[in-house]
Write an enzyme that holds these catalytic residues in place. Structure first.
Site, short mmCIF file in Angstrom:
data_model
loop_
_atom_site.label_atom_id
_atom_site.label_comp_id
_atom_site.label_asym_id
_atom_site.label_seq_id
_atom_site.Cartn_x
_atom_site.Cartn_y
_atom_site.Cartn_z
N GLY A 50 -51.00 91.76 16.03
CA GLY A 50 -50.45 91.20 17.26
C GLY A 50 -50.17 89.73 16.99
N ALA A 51 -48.94 89.30 17.32
CA ALA A 51 -48.50 87.98 16.88
C ALA A 51 -49.46 86.83 17.27
CB ALA A 51 -47.09 87.73 17.42
N ARG A 86 -48.70 87.97 6.70
CA ARG A 86 -47.77 88.90 7.37
C ARG A 86 -46.49 88.13 7.69
NH1 ARG A 86 -49.53 93.01 11.87
NH2 ARG A 86 -47.64 94.02 11.15
N GLN A 196 -50.29 102.06 17.66
CA GLN A 196 -50.96 100.97 18.40
C GLN A 196 -51.02 101.26 19.90
OE1 GLN A 196 -48.72 100.51 15.97
NE2 GLN A 196 -48.95 98.54 14.95
N ASP A 237 -42.52 89.55 18.28
CA ASP A 237 -43.05 88.88 17.09
C ASP A 237 -42.22 87.67 16.68
OD1 ASP A 237 -43.96 91.87 16.91
OD2 ASP A 237 -45.36 90.66 15.76
N LYS A 248 -42.11 95.45 17.52
CA LYS A 248 -42.50 96.71 16.86
C LYS A 248 -41.36 97.72 16.83
CE LYS A 248 -45.54 97.35 15.22
NZ LYS A 248 -45.58 97.11 13.75
#
Ligand code: MRU
Length: 354
Positions: A50-51, A86, A196, A237, A248
């Protein structure tokens, strides 16, 4: 039912405690992060994801790194290392830059402690930011629903409290409605391949007793066609300067369906997620993840024992892009901590200038 926000991360003494999201929904296991390598690993392996949460763990990772080497070169090198953990969520870059620029003017001997304090402030700010996003979303969401039924929200992936320090972004208005005793029901996209939605969003909504139904990713179009969805709310994101939204994989198809059926499509978007350096979504690095996320699934048997199984033995090639791009034109509004705005170059330029 307790309605206080639950924090997904906290500093305790000189370590950081956070939930291992790879073990949810099967067990609630708290991880201790005690150094840069722990933070880096937790982000890479998606124990935290999760950002905004990635950003928070990255900030603590930098503070840990400075305990070992707080020199100018040490500071720059640690930022460069952690940023690789990431690539898609820009919050990691944003958080590292926030801590780096805070400590860079300080004497090296003070940097590690100052970085730790800044990481803690960043976490507190995230909670306030998410609450503000939630309030602004409440002001743009459809008010009353059909025949007194609960407000019907569809969400994709997990942009809830687990993806942030508390409240979440896309789920913040849901928590606020729940706190105020207003009926709401959430359609939770399963969110293949890592699930998720089914594993995390459903888990955290259940934790708070909020009505929800998990659906297959492909079911949203039918629900929107039938008028069963009042609004779609997703997180993001990275948002580029023309208003394209990277989130996502699967978000884009939800936006297309929402557009086709006149359902408002809102993006909960902390300002830290806007990347004015990039012109459009195609410039964002999209993470290509291990095909095993698609080919293998984990579940529990009747005795509660966990198993991971291959559901496509013999598949020759599996592609697993983790994010997609929703063109700005499909977004009803970006909702930031400063309010809602159009997903357009002009609105974002105004936000950046403010
Ligand atoms: O790969 P993940 O689980 O880190 O992806 C998360 C998402 O796409 C979220 O929607 C996004 O980070 C926003 S979280 C508030």
């Amino acid at each position: 039912m307790n309605t206080a926000p639950v924090r997904s991360i906290r500093a305790e003494g000189d370590v950081v405690i956070t939930l291992d999201q790879t073990r949810l929904p099967f067990e609630e296991h708290w991880l201790t992060l005690a150094g840069e390598a722990d933070c880096d690993r937790a982000i890479r392996t998606m124990q935290v994801r999760g950002a905004p949460l990635i950003g928070a763990v990255g900030a603590y990772g930098l503070a840990f790194a400075l305990r070992q080497d707080a020199s100018d070169t040490g500071l720059v090198a640690a930022c460069a290392r952690l940023e690789l953990a990431r690539p898609t969520a820009v919050n990691l870059h944003w958080a590292l830059e926030r801590v780096r620029s805070h400590v860079a003017p300080l004497p090296t001997g003070n940097r590690a402690q100052a970085a730790w304090a800044e990481a803690q402030r960043l976490c507190d700010d995230d909670v306030a930011c998410n609450r503000a996003i939630g309030e602004h979303l409440l002001s743009v969401l459809p008010r009353a629903s059909v025949a007194g039924r609960p407000l019907q929200i569809l969400t994709h992936c997990n942009a809830g409290r687990l993806a942030t320090v508390a409240y979440g972004t896309a789920l913040a208005p849901i928590y606020l409605l729940h706190e105020r005793g207003i009926a709401v029901h959430v359609w939770v996209d399963e969110t293949r391949p890592r699930n998720q939605g089914a594993s995390l969003t459903a888990w955290e909504l259940a934790e708070r007793g909020i009505a929800h139904t998990v659906i297959a990713d492909n079911a949203g179009g039918l629900l929107m066609m039938r008028g069963d969805v009042d609004a779609v709310i997703v997180g993001c994101d990275r948002v580029t300067r023309n208003g394209d939204v990277v989130n996502k994989v699967g978000t884009y198809l939800k936006a297309l369906a929402a557009h086709a059926h006149g359902v408002p499509f809102f993006v909960a978007c902390p300002i830290s997620t806007i990347d004015m350096r990039l012109a459009d979504g195609l410039q964002v690095p999209i993470e290509d993840r291990d095909g095993r996320e698609l080919s293998h699934v984990t579940g529990i048997d009747a005795q509660g024992r966990q198993h991971t199984v291959d559901i496509m033995p013999g598949a020759q090639r599996v592609a697993n892009p983790a994010f997609d791009i929703t063109p700005a034109a499909l977004v009803t509004a970006l909702v930031t901590e400063r309010g809602a705005c159009r997903a357009s170059a002009g609105s974002l330029a105004n936000l950046a200038a403010a």
